[in-house]
Design an enzyme around this catalytic site. Structure first.
Site, PDB file in Angstrom:
ATOM      1  CB  CYS A  67      -0.912  -0.043   1.226  1.00 27.76           C
ATOM      2  SG  CYS A  67      -1.764   1.488   1.594  1.00 27.76           S
ATOM      3  CB  CYS A  70       0.382   1.629   4.142  1.00 26.84           C
ATOM      4  SG  CYS A  70      -1.345   1.140   4.084  1.00 26.84           S
TER       5      CYS A  70
END
Length: 143
Positions: A67, A70
């Protein structure tokens, strides 16, 4: 008044006077610091242990290695840990390895922050945040 804290290194539950929280407490079992200014990585079982036993609010970053948002939030979460610990426990949980947690708390996007007080979810936020935003959001939620 005494509080309990789970050691992020060995998982032992430690009991200490609340006034000793800021005095760099160490685990009675492995002697490692109970807080080191960095979020601790946990799996679902470790998360459950922290939620059941930690006597401070617990902030969890649910993330995944693939991600992009993230990965961009990770250094901000590290900075937030340095500001929020030891009054709050910061943990990181890989959502790919935690389907039960994802389902239990209705996590549909990552990164997601879950904030618990006394083992109860008090606030949830999806989307990347800066360190300043994380600190402000977390402190307001437990105030």
């Amino acid at each position: 008044m005494a509080i309990t804290l789970v050691c992020p290194a060995c998982g032992a539950v430690n009991r200490l006077p609340a006034e000793k929280l800021a005095a760099a407490p160490r685990c009675g079992g492995c002697h490692k610091p109970l807080f080191d200014g960095h979020p601790a990585n946990v799996e679902e079982a470790g998360l459950a242990r922290h939620l059941k036993n930690d006597g401070v609010p617990v902030l969890i970053d649910i993330w995944a290695p693939w991600c992009g948002p993230c990965r961009s939030m990770a250094p901000h979460y590290e900075q937030a840990a340095a500001q929020l610990e030891p009054r709050m426990r910061l943990l990181k949980l890989n959502g790919d390895d935690a389907p039960g947690t994802m389902t239990r708390y209705g996590v549909r996007a990552i990164p997601t922050l879950l904030l618990f007080k006394d083992g109860v979810l008090v606030k949830q936020n999806a989307g990347a945040m800066t360190a300043e935003q994380i600190v402000r959001w977390a402190r307001q939620a437990v105030a």
